[in-house]
Design a protein around this motif. Sequence first.
Motif, PDB file in Angstrom:
ATOM      1  N   LYS A  63       0.630  -1.067   0.161  1.00 43.65           N
ATOM      2  CA  LYS A  63       0.024  -0.060   0.033  1.00 43.65           C
ATOM      3  C   LYS A  63       0.719   1.330  -0.026  1.00 43.65           C
TER       4      LYS A  63
ATOM      5  N   GLU B 122      -5.029   7.719   4.537  1.00 42.50           N
ATOM      6  CA  GLU B 122      -5.930   6.666   4.412  1.00 42.50           C
ATOM      7  C   GLU B 122      -6.529   6.418   3.077  1.00 42.50           C
ATOM      8  N   GLN B 123      -6.912   7.706   2.639  1.00 41.78           N
ATOM      9  CA  GLN B 123      -7.573   7.911   1.126  1.00 41.78           C
ATOM     10  C   GLN B 123      -6.404   7.423   0.303  1.00 41.78           C
TER      11      GLN B 123
ATOM     12  N   SER C 249      -5.782   3.679   0.544  1.00 43.40           N
ATOM     13  CA  SER C 249      -6.891   2.881   0.115  1.00 43.40           C
ATOM     14  C   SER C 249      -7.083   2.871  -1.682  1.00 43.40           C
ATOM     15  N   ASP C 250      -6.687   4.243  -2.042  1.00 43.79           N
ATOM     16  CA  ASP C 250      -6.789   4.238  -3.554  1.00 43.79           C
ATOM     17  C   ASP C 250      -5.531   3.227  -4.446  1.00 43.79           C
TER      18      ASP C 250
ATOM     19  N   ALA D  82      -3.919   0.685  -2.703  1.00 44.63           N
ATOM     20  CA  ALA D  82      -3.709  -0.437  -1.992  1.00 44.63           C
ATOM     21  C   ALA D  82      -3.904  -1.772  -3.418  1.00 44.63           C
TER      22      ALA D  82
ATOM     23  N   GLY E  25      -7.958   2.868  -9.110  1.00 39.58           N
ATOM     24  CA  GLY E  25      -7.371   3.740  -7.998  1.00 39.58           C
ATOM     25  C   GLY E  25      -6.439   4.714  -8.366  1.00 39.58           C
TER      26      GLY E  25
END
Length: 123
Positions: A10, A35-36, A39-40, A42, A61
Amino acid sequence: MARGAILVSKVAVAMVFYCLVVTTPRAVEGVLTCEQVISDLAPCATYLINGGTVSTDCCSGVKSLNSAATTTDDRQAVCKCTEQTATTLPGMNLDNIRSLPSKCGLDIAFDINLNTDCSKVNI
Protein backbone atom coordinates in the motif's frame (compact mmCIF):
# COMPACT_ATOMS: atom_id res chain seq x y z
CA MET A 1 0.04 -12.39 1.71
CA ALA A 2 1.23 -11.41 5.17
CA ARG A 3 -0.17 -8.33 6.85
CA GLY A 4 3.21 -6.58 6.72
CA ALA A 5 3.57 -7.25 2.98
CA ILE A 6 0.13 -5.77 2.34
CA LEU A 7 1.04 -2.61 4.22
CA VAL A 8 4.32 -2.35 2.34
CA SER A 9 2.45 -2.73 -0.91
CA LYS A 10 0.00 0.00 0.00
CA VAL A 11 2.82 2.35 0.80
CA ALA A 12 4.61 1.64 -2.43
CA VAL A 13 1.52 2.37 -4.41
CA ALA A 14 0.99 5.59 -2.53
CA MET A 15 4.47 6.77 -3.45
CA VAL A 16 3.92 6.26 -7.13
CA PHE A 17 0.66 8.02 -7.12
CA TYR A 18 1.84 10.93 -5.12
CA CYS A 19 3.94 11.68 -8.14
CA LEU A 20 0.93 11.36 -10.38
CA VAL A 21 -1.04 13.80 -8.34
CA VAL A 22 1.76 16.32 -8.25
CA THR A 23 1.19 17.44 -11.84
CA THR A 24 -2.49 17.03 -12.71
CA PRO A 25 -4.94 19.61 -11.31
CA ARG A 26 -8.53 18.64 -10.41
CA ALA A 27 -11.32 20.06 -8.20
CA VAL A 28 -12.23 18.61 -4.80
CA GLU A 29 -12.82 20.09 -1.36
CA GLY A 30 -10.47 19.49 1.55
CA VAL A 31 -7.13 17.81 1.90
CA LEU A 32 -6.77 14.14 1.09
CA THR A 33 -5.92 11.93 4.03
CA CYS A 34 -3.18 9.33 4.09
CA GLU A 35 -5.87 6.68 4.56
CA GLN A 36 -7.54 7.77 1.31
CA VAL A 37 -4.25 7.64 -0.56
CA ILE A 38 -3.41 4.17 0.70
CA SER A 39 -6.93 2.94 -0.01
CA ASP A 40 -6.80 4.11 -3.64
CA LEU A 41 -3.36 2.62 -4.21
CA ALA A 42 -3.72 -0.65 -2.29
CA PRO A 43 -4.76 -2.66 -5.38
CA CYS A 44 -1.39 -1.81 -6.96
CA ALA A 45 0.74 -3.36 -4.22
CA THR A 46 1.41 -6.63 -5.99
CA TYR A 47 2.50 -4.89 -9.19
CA LEU A 48 4.72 -2.39 -7.37
CA ILE A 49 6.59 -5.13 -5.58
CA ASN A 50 6.55 -8.01 -8.08
CA GLY A 51 5.80 -6.46 -11.47
CA GLY A 52 3.72 -8.38 -13.97
CA THR A 53 0.26 -7.29 -15.04
CA VAL A 54 -1.35 -4.13 -13.64
CA SER A 55 -4.90 -4.87 -12.51
CA THR A 56 -7.95 -2.89 -13.55
CA ASP A 57 -8.58 -2.10 -9.87
CA CYS A 58 -5.06 -0.70 -9.56
CA CYS A 59 -5.51 1.63 -12.52
CA SER A 60 -8.93 2.69 -11.25
CA GLY A 61 -7.38 3.63 -7.92
CA VAL A 62 -4.53 5.51 -9.58
CA LYS A 63 -6.91 7.47 -11.77
CA SER A 64 -9.23 8.15 -8.84
CA LEU A 65 -6.40 9.53 -6.72
CA ASN A 66 -5.13 11.61 -9.61
CA SER A 67 -8.60 13.10 -10.06
CA ALA A 68 -9.13 13.72 -6.34
CA ALA A 69 -5.90 15.64 -5.72
CA THR A 70 -7.08 19.00 -6.94
CA THR A 71 -5.21 21.48 -4.81
CA THR A 72 -1.60 22.09 -3.86
CA ASP A 73 -2.48 21.01 -0.30
CA ASP A 74 -3.94 17.74 -1.63
CA ARG A 75 -0.85 17.01 -3.70
CA GLN A 76 1.49 17.82 -0.83
CA ALA A 77 -0.55 15.58 1.49
CA VAL A 78 -0.27 12.70 -0.99
CA CYS A 79 3.47 13.32 -1.29
CA LYS A 80 4.01 13.35 2.48
CA CYS A 81 1.90 10.25 3.02
CA THR A 82 3.75 8.25 0.41
CA GLU A 83 7.17 9.35 1.61
CA GLN A 84 6.37 8.50 5.24
CA THR A 85 4.94 5.13 4.38
CA ALA A 86 7.61 4.18 1.86
CA THR A 87 10.50 4.85 4.20
CA THR A 88 9.16 2.32 6.69
CA LEU A 89 8.27 -0.47 4.27
CA PRO A 90 10.80 -2.30 2.09
CA GLY A 91 10.12 -4.31 -1.05
CA MET A 92 9.09 -1.74 -3.65
CA ASN A 93 10.64 -1.88 -7.10
CA LEU A 94 11.43 1.61 -8.41
CA ASP A 95 11.17 0.49 -12.04
CA ASN A 96 7.66 -0.81 -11.39
CA ILE A 97 6.75 2.44 -9.66
CA ARG A 98 8.04 4.49 -12.57
CA SER A 99 6.16 2.42 -15.16
CA LEU A 100 2.79 2.42 -13.39
CA PRO A 101 1.40 5.72 -14.73
CA SER A 102 1.91 4.74 -18.36
CA LYS A 103 0.57 1.23 -17.72
CA CYS A 104 -2.62 2.92 -16.49
CA GLY A 105 -2.84 5.24 -19.49
CA LEU A 106 -1.61 8.39 -17.74
CA ASP A 107 1.02 10.60 -19.35
CA ILE A 108 3.26 11.93 -16.61
CA ALA A 109 5.84 14.44 -17.83
CA PHE A 110 8.40 13.95 -15.06
CA ASP A 111 10.58 11.26 -13.53
CA ILE A 112 9.15 9.67 -10.42
CA ASN A 113 11.69 10.25 -7.67
CA LEU A 114 11.44 9.01 -4.10
CA ASN A 115 13.38 12.03 -2.79
CA THR A 116 10.96 14.79 -3.82
CA ASP A 117 10.66 17.79 -1.47
CA CYS A 118 6.90 17.67 -0.74
CA SER A 119 6.85 21.32 0.29
CA LYS A 120 7.69 22.25 -3.30
CA VAL A 121 4.84 20.25 -4.85
CA ASN A 122 2.40 22.64 -6.56
CA ILE A 123 -0.55 22.41 -8.89
